[in-house]
Design a protein around this motif. Structure first.
Motif, PDB file in Angstrom:
ATOM      1  N   LYS A 100       0.860  -1.169   0.000  1.00 25.26           N
ATOM      2  CA  LYS A 100       0.000   0.000   0.000  1.00 25.26           C
ATOM      3  C   LYS A 100       0.904   1.229   0.000  1.00 25.26           C
ATOM      4  N   SER A 101       0.432   2.308  -0.591  1.00 27.18           N
ATOM      5  CA  SER A 101       1.270   3.504  -0.703  1.00 27.18           C
ATOM      6  C   SER A 101       1.215   4.395   0.528  1.00 27.18           C
ATOM      7  N   THR A 102       0.263   4.162   1.420  1.00 29.34           N
ATOM      8  CA  THR A 102       0.080   5.027   2.579  1.00 29.34           C
ATOM      9  C   THR A 102       1.279   5.045   3.507  1.00 29.34           C
ATOM     10  N   ALA A 103       1.486   6.177   4.155  1.00 31.15           N
ATOM     11  CA  ALA A 103       2.598   6.326   5.097  1.00 31.15           C
ATOM     12  C   ALA A 103       2.368   5.553   6.387  1.00 31.15           C
ATOM     13  N   LYS A 104       1.167   5.036   6.594  1.00 35.99           N
ATOM     14  CA  LYS A 104       0.843   4.358   7.840  1.00 35.99           C
ATOM     15  C   LYS A 104       1.415   2.943   7.919  1.00 35.99           C
ATOM     16  N   ILE A 105       1.798   2.361   6.793  1.00 31.21           N
ATOM     17  CA  ILE A 105       2.263   0.974   6.807  1.00 31.21           C
ATOM     18  C   ILE A 105       3.698   0.878   7.311  1.00 31.21           C
TER      19      ILE A 105
END
Length: 251
Positions: free
Chosen positions: A46-51
């Motif tokens: 996933k591209s999100t910074a949360k991963i």
């Protein structure tokens, strides 16, 4: 790019032109090769910074740096050998990625003294391929021997650590050798990791595969394995169009 980073004696800076990523390397230690590029490309994030992503057996950090181009997620790397870890840290600075990628010089056996269990969304690993047997012919260079043979770790330990780090339904991405495929599958299962996507890499058409890429899901269902199209490294004497794209861009 931070061009003020120290490049030590007998070191050079190599570049993956398809991503404009620079890697500090040395002929004295293990350098990244095509398997690192293939693994980073095979992984789906996933591209999100949360991963959160962990790169085990990170060497000089190439896989994590390549992976950083596909996501904004945080990437941690574990490497046992101090010299390689230091090169990785300086490569992170060289690429200006110190806020996203973090190298830790650490023995896998001590992983959970620093990192919490069930806390990562993805784990990447390009581990030593060869069993540490008395009859094994090992490189006299200890850096290369440790990188290629299971001297300081083993497939069992690598997959146990990977499973421990992953959240439920987290994904492992592994590159290894096809001649250990049954061993890999059995050890994955022992560690609650279910293979889902598999891709074989062949040097050329009509030759035997020499690498395998595996995606596995922690606590995934035991069915639904997909075998992807094969990848051929060479077409004649040149890299195949797919490999050229991975290395130089313009795919």
């Amino acid at each position: 790019m931070n061009e003020s980073i120290e490049i030590k004696e007998n070191e050079r800076v190599d570049q993956l032109y398809s991503q404009n990523v620079k890697i500090i390397q040395s002929p004295e230690v293990f350098s990244f090769s095509l398997d690192a590029v293939l693994l980073a490309d095979f992984a789906q994030f996933k591209s999100t910074a949360k991963i959160k992503i962990m790169d085990l057996c990170a060497g000089n950090g190439a896989i994590g740096l390549f992976a950083s181009q596909k996501t904004k997620g945080q990437i941690d790397q574990i490497e046992l050998q101090e010299k390689l870890a230091d090169m990785g840290k300086r490569s992170i600075l060289l690429n200006g990625l110190e806020n996203q990628v973090h190298m830790h010089q650490l023995d896998l056996a001590n992983t959970f003294t620093k990192f919490s269990k069930d806390s990562f969304d993805y784990v990447l690993c390009n581990p030593p391929y060869f069993k540490n047997e008395v009859s094994s012919k090992k490189n006299p260079n200890p850096y290369l021997a440790i990188a290629r043979h299971e001297i300081k770790t083993s497939l069992s330990q690598v997959l146990q650590v990977a499973s421990g780090l992953l959240k439920m339904n987290g994904k492992l991405y592994l590159v290894h050798r096809p001649d250990r495929f049954l061993d890999i599958l059995n050890t994955l299962k022992e560690n609650r990791l279910m293979p889902k996507r598999i891709r074989l890499i062949y040097p050329k058409r009509h030759q035997e595969a020499n690498m395998v890429l595996i995606e596995a899901i922690k606590d995934g269902r035991p069915d639904g394995i997909r075998f992807l199209d094969p990848l051929y490294t060479y077409e004649g004497t040149e890299y195949s169009s797919e490999v050229k794209g991975l290395l130089y861009g313009n795919r």
